[in-house]
Write a protein that holds these residues in place. Structure first.
Motif, PDB file in Angstrom:
ATOM      1  N   ILE A 199       0.813  -1.215   0.000  1.00 44.05           N
ATOM      2  CA  ILE A 199       0.000   0.000   0.000  1.00 44.05           C
ATOM      3  C   ILE A 199       0.844   1.262   0.000  1.00 44.05           C
ATOM      4  CG2 ILE A 199      -2.041  -1.051   1.048  1.00 44.05           C
ATOM      5  CD1 ILE A 199      -1.197   0.159   3.675  1.00 44.05           C
ATOM      6  N   ASP A 219       3.959   3.823  -1.295  1.00 41.72           N
ATOM      7  CA  ASP A 219       4.551   4.229  -2.567  1.00 41.72           C
ATOM      8  C   ASP A 219       5.906   3.515  -2.705  1.00 41.72           C
ATOM      9  OD1 ASP A 219       4.771   5.550  -4.884  1.00 41.72           O
ATOM     10  OD2 ASP A 219       4.889   7.565  -4.033  1.00 41.72           O
ATOM     11  N   THR A 235       7.769   8.248  -8.581  1.00 39.25           N
ATOM     12  CA  THR A 235       7.544   6.973  -7.903  1.00 39.25           C
ATOM     13  C   THR A 235       6.443   6.182  -8.590  1.00 39.25           C
ATOM     14  OG1 THR A 235       5.994   8.068  -6.464  1.00 39.25           O
ATOM     15  CG2 THR A 235       8.252   7.931  -5.677  1.00 39.25           C
ATOM     16  N   ASN A 295       3.490   5.661  -7.559  1.00 39.31           N
ATOM     17  CA  ASN A 295       2.222   6.399  -7.574  1.00 39.31           C
ATOM     18  C   ASN A 295       2.215   7.492  -8.632  1.00 39.31           C
ATOM     19  OD1 ASN A 295       0.842   4.978  -5.687  1.00 39.31           O
ATOM     20  ND2 ASN A 295       1.429   6.299  -3.971  1.00 39.31           N
ATOM     21  N   ASN A 333      -3.365   7.058  -0.944  1.00 36.38           N
ATOM     22  CA  ASN A 333      -2.146   7.721  -0.503  1.00 36.38           C
ATOM     23  C   ASN A 333      -2.503   9.113   0.004  1.00 36.38           C
ATOM     24  OD1 ASN A 333       0.289   9.437  -0.735  1.00 36.38           O
ATOM     25  ND2 ASN A 333       1.206   7.488  -1.353  1.00 36.38           N
ATOM     26  N   GLU A 364       4.552   6.497   8.590  1.00 42.38           N
ATOM     27  CA  GLU A 364       4.946   6.644   7.187  1.00 42.38           C
ATOM     28  C   GLU A 364       3.730   6.752   6.269  1.00 42.38           C
ATOM     29  OE1 GLU A 364       6.407   3.678   3.742  1.00 42.38           O
ATOM     30  OE2 GLU A 364       6.765   3.082   5.821  1.00 42.38           O
ATOM     31  N   LEU A 365       2.667   6.019   6.688  1.00 49.70           N
ATOM     32  CA  LEU A 365       1.469   5.953   5.854  1.00 49.70           C
ATOM     33  C   LEU A 365       0.721   7.286   5.813  1.00 49.70           C
ATOM     34  CD1 LEU A 365       0.345   3.596   4.268  1.00 49.70           C
ATOM     35  CD2 LEU A 365      -1.167   3.107   6.178  1.00 49.70           C
ATOM     36  N   LEU A 399       5.471  13.313  -4.105  1.00 48.31           N
ATOM     37  CA  LEU A 399       4.172  12.909  -4.650  1.00 48.31           C
ATOM     38  C   LEU A 399       3.209  14.096  -4.663  1.00 48.31           C
ATOM     39  CD1 LEU A 399       2.633  10.623  -5.842  1.00 48.31           C
ATOM     40  CD2 LEU A 399       2.006   9.859  -3.560  1.00 48.31           C
TER      41      LEU A 399
END
Lengths: 372, 164
Positions: A72, A74, A145, A147, A239, B2-3, B10
């Protein structure tokens, strides 16, 4: 995180004893095929060694938590499968910017799955860190990445589909829809008539492009996330960075279109004077809480769905490590449940895209409402 | 943790990509689609409305026709009635005038007859008188033969009878 960890935690508690047993005998080399001849008492002892191959590249026994988190999260490469103990993955470009060392652009394969350092960086469990532990300089990781690539794939799909659909509309005018038009038209009409129009009312037209884009972006990425192999499988809408960007955009649009009633309601709500300071704090807070909740809801729902499916998949390997029969039983059980969950997730994929769009529309509607 | 920690890279790419997608879709995709949908809906609405109008027109025409028919029927009945009345009146008139005519003719015939009768009677009287005179003359000539005194006497008698 809470939801995710809680679920993960419950799996761990459930299987705690099995895992301990499995880990306890990790070092003994055995051939997988022999375990069927073992007695019941020895099954735990023997079963874990089909994982032995993984030890070659540093992986220990099957760890459901690590596996789920890996899936789950990245990543700097796109992991396809393991082959003979080696990960087969698509390397992706790593882009790092450090004020002192400048810009570094290279493929993630340079790290050799965490075994090598490159340009003063090394790969440490899904994270790029300075290779030298004493180096405390900060750098920005703007790598393309998994994602990012997945978002681009979804954007390419969206553009291909919608540009052709737009062309069809231009060509066919107001004729009956055909092909892809028939797929997207009900969704567009549904969003317009059932979501945007009732939520915003007069002047809803100017919000249509944003809300349609948000809906189709989330919906497609939710669906792509359910496909387990290459073009899909990335956890984009699960994310927090992605949902954050979407939520922040909703916040910006809300604040940008807010009229004087909206702002007056925040700074000068219709309450008794002594309540005013409290209400102003609450009103200001809820301006930011609304998009914050949007961000969390989408993230948590999609991530939770992935974790549940991956949890069922993990059961197969956990039981498989104990015995062949256990793995087979768990395999049948887990496959059935993952199938069920995947079907449910298709519904969730639509539902969450719908909910995000609906709530955004409601916030826009509240910001542009003329009077109460 | 981290999640739930947004990754700066990103966030960067997502913002860039999404804004790009939003721009392209807003510029090239949504306007024609939404416009066509609107046009089609307007067209359908217009068509439905004109169908509705046509239906209303039809029923109006039908009602008008029916009214005309009823009116025509009434007119016909009226004309027939009038004709019947006229016929009866004509017949009655004709009968009456015929009656009158016949009565008149009868009356005049009667008057003529009376006149003729009187004439005839007077003629007869004259002739009878003449005959009587002749006869009397002959008788007198033969039997008495007395002259003109007898003639005067006879004329006096005749005048007396005429006055009756």
């Amino acid at each position: 995180m809470n939801k995710a960890q809680k679920f993960f935690g419950s799996i761990q508690i459930l299987l705690f004893s099995f895992l301990i047993t499995v880990n306890a005998y990790a070092s003994e080399p055995q051939i997988h095929g022999e375990e069927t001849h073992e007695t019941a008492q020895n099954e735990h002892h023997e079963s874990d060694h089909h994982e032995a191959a993984h030890e070659e590249h540093g992986e220990e026994n099957f760890n459901a938590g690590d596996m789920i988190m890996h899936h789950i999260a990245d990543g700097h490469d796109w992991h396809l499968w393991d082959w003979k103990g080696h990960a087969v993955s698509i390397p992706l470009p790593v882009i790092l910017y450090n004020k002192e060392r400048g810009l570094d652009v290279f493929l993630s394969s340079k790290f050799n799955h965490g075994h090598s350092t490159y340009a003063g960086y090394k790969y440490n469990h899904g994270e790029i860190v300075n290779a030298d532990p004493n180096d405390t300089s900060t750098f920005y990781d703007i790598s393309m990445t998994k994602n990012v690539v997945s978002i681009w794939i979804s954007v390419i799909i969206l553009l291909l589909v919608f540009l052709s659909v737009a062309k069809a509309y231009k060509k066919r005018g107001s004729d009956a829809p055909k092909g892809f038009q028939s797929i997207v038209e009900p969704l567009i009409v549904f969003l317009r008539d059932e979501v945007v129009k009732p939520s915003i009312g007069k002047g809803y037209e100017r919000f249509m492009p944003f809300l349609l884009t948000v809906f189709f972006f989330i919906f497609l990425n939710n669906l792509l996330g359910l496909i387990p192999i290459f073009p899909g499988g990335a956890n984009v809408t699960g994310n927090i960075a992605v949902t954050m960007v979407l939520a922040v955009l909703v916040l910006i649009v809300t604040l940008a279109v807010g009229n004087k009633h909206y702002y007056k309601h925040i700074v000068l709500p219709d309450v008794p004077l002594w309540l005013l300071p409290v209400m102003v704090i609450i009103e200001v807070l809820q301006v930011f809480l609304k998009p914050f909740v949007l961000m969390l809801r989408l993230f948590a729902n999609i991530t939770a769905g992935h974790i549940i499916i991956l949890g069922f998949m993990s059961l197969i390997f956990i039981f498989g490590q104990m015995s062949f029969g256990g793995g087979l039983g768990a395999g049948l059980f887990s496959s059935a449940f993952s199938l069920f969950m995947s079907l449910l997730e298709i519904l969730v994929a639509f539902l969450q895209a719908y909910v995000f769009t609906l709530l955004s529309a409601l916030y826009f509607g509240a910001a542009t409402e003329e009077h109460h | 943790m981290e999640l739930v920690t947004p990754d700066i890279g990103l966030v960067f790419w997502m913002t860039l990509t999404f804004l790009g997608l939003l721009f392209i879709l807003t510029k090239f995709v949504w306007p024609p689609i939404l416009k066509s949908l609107k046009e089609r809906e307007d067209f359908i609405e217009r068509s439905l409305k004109s169908a509705e109008d046509a239906k209303a027109e039809m029923s109006k025409l039908k009602a008008e026709n029916e009214a005309l028919l009823v009116e025509a029927r009434a007119e016909r009945d009226k004309i027939l009635k009038e004709a019947r009345e006229m016929k009866e009146k004509l017949i009655a008139d004709a009968k009456q005038s015929a009656n009158e005519e016949s009565n008149r003719m009868i009356a005049s015939a009667r008057a003529e007859i009376d006149k003729e009768k009187v004439q005839a009677l007077s003629d007869i009287k004259k002739q009878v008188a003449g005959l009587s005179l002749d006869i009397a003359e002959k008788i007198l000539k033969r039997e008495l033969d007395k002259g003109d005194d007898h003639d005067a006497l006879v004329a006096e008698h005749l005048n007396k009878s005429q006055m009756n």
